[in-house]
Design a protein around this motif. Sequence first.
Motif, PDB file in Angstrom:
ATOM      1  N   THR A 136     -27.967  21.103 -17.742  1.00  0.00           N
ATOM      2  CA  THR A 136     -27.202  20.215 -16.826  1.00  0.00           C
ATOM      3  C   THR A 136     -27.943  19.040 -17.687  1.00  0.00           C
ATOM      4  O   THR A 136     -26.475  18.260 -16.924  1.00  0.00           O
ATOM      5  CB  THR A 136     -28.203  20.490 -15.657  1.00  0.00           C
ATOM      6  OG1 THR A 136     -28.397  22.000 -15.126  1.00  0.00           O
ATOM      7  CG2 THR A 136     -28.927  19.456 -14.089  1.00  0.00           C
ATOM      8  N   THR A 137     -28.764  18.597 -18.464  1.00  0.00           N
ATOM      9  CA  THR A 137     -28.092  17.378 -19.127  1.00  0.00           C
ATOM     10  C   THR A 137     -26.973  17.070 -19.430  1.00  0.00           C
ATOM     11  O   THR A 137     -26.788  15.687 -19.515  1.00  0.00           O
ATOM     12  CB  THR A 137     -29.329  17.182 -20.073  1.00  0.00           C
ATOM     13  OG1 THR A 137     -30.653  17.212 -19.217  1.00  0.00           O
ATOM     14  CG2 THR A 137     -29.816  15.868 -20.823  1.00  0.00           C
ATOM     15  N   ALA A 138     -26.537  17.576 -20.628  1.00  0.00           N
ATOM     16  CA  ALA A 138     -25.531  17.853 -21.487  1.00  0.00           C
ATOM     17  C   ALA A 138     -24.419  17.741 -20.312  1.00  0.00           C
ATOM     18  O   ALA A 138     -23.228  17.136 -20.440  1.00  0.00           O
ATOM     19  CB  ALA A 138     -25.284  19.270 -21.729  1.00  0.00           C
ATOM     20  N   ALA A 139     -24.140  18.217 -19.249  1.00  0.00           N
ATOM     21  CA  ALA A 139     -22.930  18.376 -18.076  1.00  0.00           C
ATOM     22  C   ALA A 139     -23.068  16.705 -17.945  1.00  0.00           C
ATOM     23  O   ALA A 139     -22.619  16.186 -17.470  1.00  0.00           O
ATOM     24  CB  ALA A 139     -23.268  18.916 -17.301  1.00  0.00           C
ATOM     25  N   TRP A 140     -24.997  15.626 -17.732  1.00  0.00           N
ATOM     26  CA  TRP A 140     -24.767  14.887 -17.002  1.00  0.00           C
ATOM     27  C   TRP A 140     -24.344  13.322 -17.824  1.00  0.00           C
ATOM     28  O   TRP A 140     -23.703  12.979 -17.452  1.00  0.00           O
ATOM     29  CB  TRP A 140     -26.431  14.177 -16.129  1.00  0.00           C
ATOM     30  CG  TRP A 140     -26.501  13.517 -16.218  1.00  0.00           C
ATOM     31  CD1 TRP A 140     -26.093  12.502 -15.087  1.00  0.00           C
ATOM     32  CD2 TRP A 140     -26.538  12.510 -17.067  1.00  0.00           C
ATOM     33  NE1 TRP A 140     -26.799  11.287 -14.854  1.00  0.00           N
ATOM     34  CE2 TRP A 140     -27.647  11.058 -15.704  1.00  0.00           C
ATOM     35  CE3 TRP A 140     -28.162  12.095 -18.051  1.00  0.00           C
ATOM     36  CZ2 TRP A 140     -28.385   9.530 -16.886  1.00  0.00           C
ATOM     37  CZ3 TRP A 140     -27.839  11.240 -18.288  1.00  0.00           C
ATOM     38  CH2 TRP A 140     -28.676  10.216 -17.673  1.00  0.00           C
ATOM     39  N   LEU A 141     -24.740  13.914 -19.305  1.00  0.00           N
ATOM     40  CA  LEU A 141     -24.138  13.177 -20.382  1.00  0.00           C
ATOM     41  C   LEU A 141     -22.502  13.122 -20.835  1.00  0.00           C
ATOM     42  O   LEU A 141     -21.607  11.896 -20.657  1.00  0.00           O
ATOM     43  CB  LEU A 141     -24.852  13.696 -21.674  1.00  0.00           C
ATOM     44  CG  LEU A 141     -26.279  13.188 -21.638  1.00  0.00           C
ATOM     45  CD1 LEU A 141     -27.342  13.979 -23.022  1.00  0.00           C
ATOM     46  CD2 LEU A 141     -27.064  12.262 -22.027  1.00  0.00           C
ATOM     47  N   TRP A 142     -22.152  14.792 -20.268  1.00  0.00           N
ATOM     48  CA  TRP A 142     -20.145  14.179 -20.878  1.00  0.00           C
ATOM     49  C   TRP A 142     -19.665  12.945 -19.342  1.00  0.00           C
ATOM     50  O   TRP A 142     -19.264  12.891 -19.739  1.00  0.00           O
ATOM     51  CB  TRP A 142     -20.006  15.704 -20.323  1.00  0.00           C
ATOM     52  CG  TRP A 142     -18.929  16.086 -19.807  1.00  0.00           C
ATOM     53  CD1 TRP A 142     -18.100  16.119 -20.570  1.00  0.00           C
ATOM     54  CD2 TRP A 142     -18.253  15.812 -18.594  1.00  0.00           C
ATOM     55  NE1 TRP A 142     -16.459  15.423 -19.645  1.00  0.00           N
ATOM     56  CE2 TRP A 142     -16.515  15.775 -18.477  1.00  0.00           C
ATOM     57  CE3 TRP A 142     -18.549  15.941 -17.364  1.00  0.00           C
ATOM     58  CZ2 TRP A 142     -15.867  16.430 -17.448  1.00  0.00           C
ATOM     59  CZ3 TRP A 142     -17.413  16.407 -16.077  1.00  0.00           C
ATOM     60  CH2 TRP A 142     -16.669  16.201 -16.433  1.00  0.00           C
ATOM     61  N   SER A 143     -20.548  13.440 -18.437  1.00  0.00           N
ATOM     62  CA  SER A 143     -19.915  12.549 -17.235  1.00  0.00           C
ATOM     63  C   SER A 143     -19.843  11.228 -17.655  1.00  0.00           C
ATOM     64  O   SER A 143     -19.918  10.052 -16.417  1.00  0.00           O
ATOM     65  CB  SER A 143     -21.029  12.889 -15.852  1.00  0.00           C
ATOM     66  OG  SER A 143     -21.866  12.217 -15.772  1.00  0.00           O
ATOM     67  N   GLY A 144     -21.039  10.669 -18.480  1.00  0.00           N
ATOM     68  CA  GLY A 144     -21.593   9.377 -19.159  1.00  0.00           C
ATOM     69  C   GLY A 144     -22.280   8.759 -17.971  1.00  0.00           C
ATOM     70  O   GLY A 144     -22.117   7.404 -18.119  1.00  0.00           O
ATOM     71  N   ARG A 145     -23.402   9.397 -17.364  1.00  0.00           N
ATOM     72  CA  ARG A 145     -24.641   9.315 -17.181  1.00  0.00           C
ATOM     73  C   ARG A 145     -24.117   8.519 -15.798  1.00  0.00           C
ATOM     74  O   ARG A 145     -24.611   7.724 -15.138  1.00  0.00           O
ATOM     75  CB  ARG A 145     -25.130   8.441 -18.075  1.00  0.00           C
ATOM     76  CG  ARG A 145     -26.184   8.810 -18.418  1.00  0.00           C
ATOM     77  CD  ARG A 145     -26.525   7.811 -19.837  1.00  0.00           C
ATOM     78  NE  ARG A 145     -26.774   8.110 -21.373  1.00  0.00           N
ATOM     79  CZ  ARG A 145     -26.209   7.842 -22.543  1.00  0.00           C
ATOM     80  NH1 ARG A 145     -25.218   7.121 -22.326  1.00  0.00           N
ATOM     81  NH2 ARG A 145     -27.081   8.575 -23.829  1.00  0.00           N
ATOM     82  N   GLN A 146     -22.837   9.745 -15.196  1.00  0.00           N
ATOM     83  CA  GLN A 146     -22.775   8.619 -13.567  1.00  0.00           C
ATOM     84  C   GLN A 146     -22.209   9.967 -12.751  1.00  0.00           C
ATOM     85  O   GLN A 146     -22.874   9.622 -11.238  1.00  0.00           O
ATOM     86  CB  GLN A 146     -21.156   8.273 -13.765  1.00  0.00           C
ATOM     87  CG  GLN A 146     -20.692   7.672 -14.716  1.00  0.00           C
ATOM     88  CD  GLN A 146     -21.268   5.785 -14.918  1.00  0.00           C
ATOM     89  OE1 GLN A 146     -21.616   5.866 -13.606  1.00  0.00           O
ATOM     90  NE2 GLN A 146     -21.767   5.639 -15.621  1.00  0.00           N
ATOM     91  N   ALA A 147     -22.761  11.328 -13.191  1.00  0.00           N
ATOM     92  CA  ALA A 147     -22.471  11.957 -12.099  1.00  0.00           C
ATOM     93  C   ALA A 147     -23.536  12.190 -11.277  1.00  0.00           C
ATOM     94  O   ALA A 147     -24.485  11.969 -11.964  1.00  0.00           O
ATOM     95  CB  ALA A 147     -21.954  13.123 -12.515  1.00  0.00           C
ATOM     96  N   THR A 148     -24.018  13.058  -9.878  1.00  0.00           N
ATOM     97  CA  THR A 148     -25.667  13.182  -9.404  1.00  0.00           C
ATOM     98  C   THR A 148     -25.565  14.862  -9.478  1.00  0.00           C
ATOM     99  O   THR A 148     -23.941  15.463  -9.181  1.00  0.00           O
ATOM    100  CB  THR A 148     -25.114  12.611  -8.214  1.00  0.00           C
ATOM    101  OG1 THR A 148     -25.353  11.456  -7.703  1.00  0.00           O
ATOM    102  CG2 THR A 148     -26.283  13.662  -7.296  1.00  0.00           C
ATOM    103  N   VAL A 149     -26.169  15.269 -10.256  1.00  0.00           N
ATOM    104  CA  VAL A 149     -26.268  17.076  -9.981  1.00  0.00           C
ATOM    105  C   VAL A 149     -26.665  17.668  -8.301  1.00  0.00           C
ATOM    106  O   VAL A 149     -27.497  17.301  -7.805  1.00  0.00           O
ATOM    107  CB  VAL A 149     -27.504  17.781 -11.052  1.00  0.00           C
ATOM    108  CG1 VAL A 149     -27.390  18.948 -10.867  1.00  0.00           C
ATOM    109  CG2 VAL A 149     -27.518  17.216 -12.418  1.00  0.00           C
TER     110      VAL A 149
END
Length: 282
Positions: free
Chosen positions: A45-58
């Motif tokens: 989950t953290t990796a996916a958020w980082l992939w978004s450039g720290r822009q996404a909401t889980v």
Amino acid sequence: MAQVFIGSEALAAGRVNRYQLANTHQRVFPDVYAPRGDLTLLDRTTAAWLWSGRQATVTGRAAAALHGAKWVDADIPIELNFANNRSPRGVVTRRETLLGQEVTSRGGLPVTTVARTAFDLARRGTRRSGIADLDALADATRFPIGDVLTLADAHPHLRGVRRLPSMLEAVDAGAQSPRETYLRLDLIDAGFPRPQTQIPVARPNGRWYYLDMGWPEIRVAVEYDGEHHRTSRTAYTIDVERQDYLIAIGWIVVRVLADHWRTDVISRAQRAWDARTRRAAS
């Protein structure tokens, strides 16, 4: 938890070199790395958020896990509210309206609130899997149904909103596994009255047994036995003593295993129901 990081940032800061990225780390998502080894759901989950450039909401099931829901597999797709239609494998992105009060923080990650998470879970997936996910979230948070229904007024045109009331009506925080949820739904779909879950039964030593589900007014219970009941000698011994006691005080217990056919389970439950209702009528 593994240390998940953005590769280009770590290279620029001198924390790793290209040899280390290639040989001692694994690429989780584009430009996102972690040390080699198994990854937890939180890692991914953290990796996916980082992939978004720290822009996404889980959102979705990953959000439910951040709120404490159990029985969420570590390899599920990570759902993000993020404007990107070219997500990598293992990430699902959606662009939906999120109001300010529908976003909170868990573990340093932006995540939908419990109510918004339940709202999303109720709208997606199959009926059975959706209710199982909602049961797990309810077990962890005891979210108020009314708070979730209120969100339908704010988002009347989102896909799946119409099924929200029926999904939420079926939620039961007493389910202790997805299998228990499916068993409860099987009984209801077969025409039985909705069973009570986690039925307390007093024991002689002042403690309590809790039956998975059933109808205490006629003393019929239906219980799902997980693998530990068969693989653990201690669990097996406790089960035998428990079963003997319940029978002695007048309960009929229908025990269900993973490899039992649904039709057989329903037939056994029906026989127990008929035996008790006939006795009550005589």
